[in-house]
Structure formats: C-alpha cells, structure tokens
Design an enzyme around this catalytic site. Structure first.
Site, short mmCIF file in Angstrom:
data_model
loop_
_atom_site.label_atom_id
_atom_site.label_comp_id
_atom_site.label_asym_id
_atom_site.label_seq_id
_atom_site.Cartn_x
_atom_site.Cartn_y
_atom_site.Cartn_z
N HIS A 86 0.85 -1.19 0.00
CA HIS A 86 0.00 0.00 0.00
C HIS A 86 0.88 1.23 0.00
CE1 HIS A 86 -3.39 2.63 0.84
NE2 HIS A 86 -2.58 3.25 1.69
N ASP A 165 -15.28 2.36 7.99
CA ASP A 165 -14.24 3.32 7.59
C ASP A 165 -14.78 4.31 6.57
OD1 ASP A 165 -11.55 4.42 7.13
OD2 ASP A 165 -11.88 3.54 5.16
N ARG A 172 -14.68 12.66 8.69
CA ARG A 172 -13.36 13.26 8.95
C ARG A 172 -13.06 14.33 7.91
NH1 ARG A 172 -9.70 8.46 8.48
NH2 ARG A 172 -8.06 10.00 8.73
N SER A 187 -7.77 3.49 9.42
CA SER A 187 -8.51 3.55 8.16
C SER A 187 -7.80 2.72 7.08
CB SER A 187 -8.60 5.03 7.73
OG SER A 187 -9.04 5.14 6.41
N1 URA Z 1 -6.17 6.87 3.11
C1 URA Z 1 -7.13 6.19 3.76
O1 URA Z 1 -7.60 5.18 3.29
N2 URA Z 1 -7.53 6.66 4.96
C2 URA Z 1 -7.03 7.77 5.52
O2 URA Z 1 -7.44 8.12 6.60
C3 URA Z 1 -6.04 8.47 4.81
C4 URA Z 1 -5.62 8.01 3.61
#
Ligand code: URA
Length: 428
Positions: A86, A165, A172, A187
């Site tokens: 990632h 999420d 957020r 997240s």
């Molecule tokens: N990428 C995500 O998936 N979540 C975050 O909070 C920030 C970047």
C-alpha cells in the site's frame, strides 16, 4: 434492544484524555455503523482522538471493530503465499503497476485491491482503465481464480470491506480530523487487513506531493501501521520514501502505464526502477523468498509475461496503443544550466487541472491527460531544450496548469544536492 454503552460517555472519556475500554470502543464503531451513534457524536469522538491520541491497544481495537463492520476475505485455500503493498500516494506513483506482476512472477500471490484517485494524486484503477477493454470490477470468485492462475490481480475494492471506515472517513473529511494518525492508520489498515493478505509492505511518502508533508509524522504513521499490522497477525514492514519530486518522467494515466511497461521491459527511469525493485525485495522477503532477485525478473521478461497475463485476464489488450492527447504544450528551458527543482505538488496539481485527476468521486478522468517530463532535478539542460510537455484533450486547460507550475521548477547554475529516494525502513 438496550444499548450497553452511551456515546456521550465514550466521547467524554477520550475528551478527558482517558483510554476507552475495549468493549465500549467496539460498541461505538458498531453502533455508528448501525446508525445508532449519530454523525455529530462520531465527529466529536474523532476530534477528541485528534487532540488526545490513542494507545496502541485502542488503535488495534478500533481497527478490528472497523474490519468487523464488513466482509473479511481469506486467501487460505489458495496454496500460495499472499503479500500486498500500500502506498500513501504521490505524484507519478505508478509503482503498483510493475510491482504486482513482478512479485507474482516468483509464484507469490498479490491481491492488490485499489482505489480511484481523488485530488492531485492519481489512482491505480484510473491508470489501468486507459488500457482498451480492461475492467476494474471483479467478483470474489474471479479474483481467486486469477490469483491461482496468474498470481497478480489489481482490481477495485468491493464496498463490503470495512464500511465503518467509509462512513467515518466522510465525516473526517468535513470536520478537520483527517490528520489524526490513529485514524489514518486504522482507516488504511482496516481495509488492508479485511482484504485478507498475509503480509503487507507500506510505502509511506513524505514531501510536498504527499499526504504527509513532514517526514517525522510520516515516520510516526509508518510505525503505527507496522505495529497495527503485527498486532493483527499481518507481517508488515514500511519504507519511508521521498515525494518532493514526482516519481519517474510520466504524470497522468496512459503515460504512466507506458512508463510502467518500460520498466517491465527492463528499462524505465532509474527512480521508478529503484523503488519497484526495493519494494519487491521487501515483499518477497515477507513471503519467504529473501534471496529472490527482482531486477533479474525485469531484465529477462518474466515480469512482463505476468503483466500481459494479468491485463488480458481482466479483458485488457496489452498490445493496444495507449490513448494520445489531442493537444500538447511544451515548456523549454529559459537558459542553460541544471534543473534544480521540480516540485511534486505543483506538477501534481497541474496534471490534475489538465484532466488527469478528478475533483469529485463521480467525475471521469481524461486518460491521455497529464505531463511528460523530459528532464529531472540534477539534469544539465541547454537554453531552449524541452523541460516538460503538458498533455490535454482541450487546449483551454493549459493556462491554469501553467499557473500551478509557475513556481514549481527552476533551472540554476549549481546542481542540487542528490537526495535519497528511500529515507528509511520500519519493521516490527
Ligand atoms: N487513506 C485512507 O484510506 N484513509 C485515511 O485516513 C487516509 C488516507
């Protein structure tokens, strides 16, 4: 049903700097997903986390509760090791494209469930959709079959992974709480752990074009995510990498695929090759192959064979010509000298304004749009030599792109100090 906790008590506990007990935190995430805890309450909780932080245990519990809000995949029946990567995102970051088939060419399965780009960093799926016929959507059965037969899959993450999420991220975004490291870490990792990979390599970027500008905060995020992976049974390591300068020479979609194919053919820009090979070594080591030589698999065509099979399995034609822009505009060096600086954020915003990225999740992207660089910091140039070419389907986009680039590059007398691409490594 009688609820066992009260959201206001959970918010107060975090507001006052306390540790939220495990059962209460699990309930908070579950009740929010069910719609019992209101958006206003979850927003207040997110702000309390931003201000007061979370313990390692709280981050683990929060992540686990977000995973439990949706589907959890498993590759246990596959008969191959699984490892994923990632990246926190950057300008010109096409590394997933050569990396997934490269690692899979060693017999390791790489399930790369990806997203679309938003803002100035591009999305892997947007890039691949410049290939005629290629499809991002896949059923779980088709995903398993392709992992078994080809080894590498890059496809859209289903909506079933960590739905808590998705809801929390939307709050957020509008409450100034995106920047909280416990929330970013939970997240990202809830989605990666729910995806079912056994091992994970993180590319955590810092610099002007990255989501984290400050290297120290990037390091803290990386450490938090590595701990979280290990606490959740996913072997995890992280590389800290520079994102002050765009990666490679292509920024966009179709042109980034072209550059990825150059790397798979054994060529390509040195920085893209270096990061691809370094991340591949990390992934292969986590998959039990510490002595594998990824550079050799780029040279001898094994990674390219896997790329072709991966693209074809998802309906794409690996031989199809890539879309070309209708309009181009080349910027040349105003004087002789050395390229001193090319700022990742300025180039990322310019590519986005040219049509390579989107402002809203539902907008389309222009696959041929973007920027081709002809020189990078440290390169000597003559007066009038091309520095970069803007690509767009509509010439009216050039002016605003050039505005974003006004202070984003410089030709000077002296070469800049060489900067390392890989700034550090974090392991448990
Ligand atoms: N990428 C995500 O998936 N979540 C975050 O909070 C920030 C970047």
């Amino acid at each position: 049903m009688t609820e066992p906790f009260d959201a206001v008590d959970v918010i107060r506990a975090k507001r006052d700097g306390g540790e939220v007990p495990e059962a209460a935190l699990r309930w908070m995430i579950d009740a929010f997903t069910r719609g019992y805890v209101a958006d206003a309450q979850m927003s207040a909780f997110a702000m309390a986390v931003l201000l007061n932080g979370m313990t390692r245990d709280e981050i683990r519990v929060m992540t686990d509760a977000m995973i439990a809000s949706g589907e959890r995949m498993s590759f246990a029946g596959l008969g191959r090791r699984t490892v994923d990567k990632h990246s926190t995102g950057g300008v010109g970051d096409k590394i997933t494209l050569p990396l997934a088939p490269l690692v899979a060419s060693f017999g390791v399965a790489v399930p790369q469930l990806s997203g679309r780009g938003l803002g100035h960093t591009g999305g892997t799926l947007d890039k691949l959709e410049s290939i005629a016929g290629w499809r991002a959507a896949m059923s779980n059965d088709a995903l398993m079959a392709q992992l078994r037969e080809v080894g590498a899959v890059i496809c859209a993450a289903g909506a079933g992974l960590a739905p808590a999420d998705k809801r929390l991220y939307a709050l957020r975004d509008v409450t100034g709480t995106v920047e909280a490291i416990p929330l970013i870490a939970s997240s990202i990792m809830s989605k990666k752990i729910a995806e079912g990979t056994e091992a994970l390599v993180l590319d955590v970027k810092s610099g002007s074009g990255a989501f984290m500008k400050d290297p120290e905060r990037a390091r803290e995020l990386a450490r938090t995510m590595v701990e979280l992976g290990e606490d959740s049974g996913v072997r995890t390591t992280a590389l800290l990498t520079d994102m002050d300068t765009p990666l490679g020479l292509a920024i966009g979609n179709a042109n980034e695929v072209r550059e990825a194919v150059e790397v798979l053919a054994g060529g390509g820009p040195a920085d893209v090759v270096e990061l691809t090979v370094t991340l591949a070594r990390e992934m292969l080591a986590l998959a039990g192959l510490p002595d594998a030589d990824p550079a050799a698999a780029l040279r001898d065509g094994r990674a390219m064979d896997t790329w072709r099979a991966m693209i074809a399995a998802q309906g794409g034609d690996p031989e199809a010509p890539m879309p070309a822009p209708r309009e181009t505009h080349t910027v040349t060096a105003p004087r002789a000298g050395v390229v001193e600086r090319m700022d990742a954020l300025g180039f990322g915003v310019a590519a986005w304004r040219l049509g390579a990225g989107r402002a809203r999740a539902e907008d389309p992207v222009a696959h041929a749009a973007g920027i081709d660089l002809h020189a990078k910091p440290g390169d000597r140039v003559a007066a009038g030599q091309p520095l970069f070419t803007l690509r767009a389907d509509d010439a009216s986009r050039f002016e605003r792109a050039l505005d974003a680039l006004r202070d984003a590059w410089q030709v000077a007398d002296e070469a800049p100090d060489p900067r390392p691409l890989v700034l550090g490594r974090i392991a448990a």
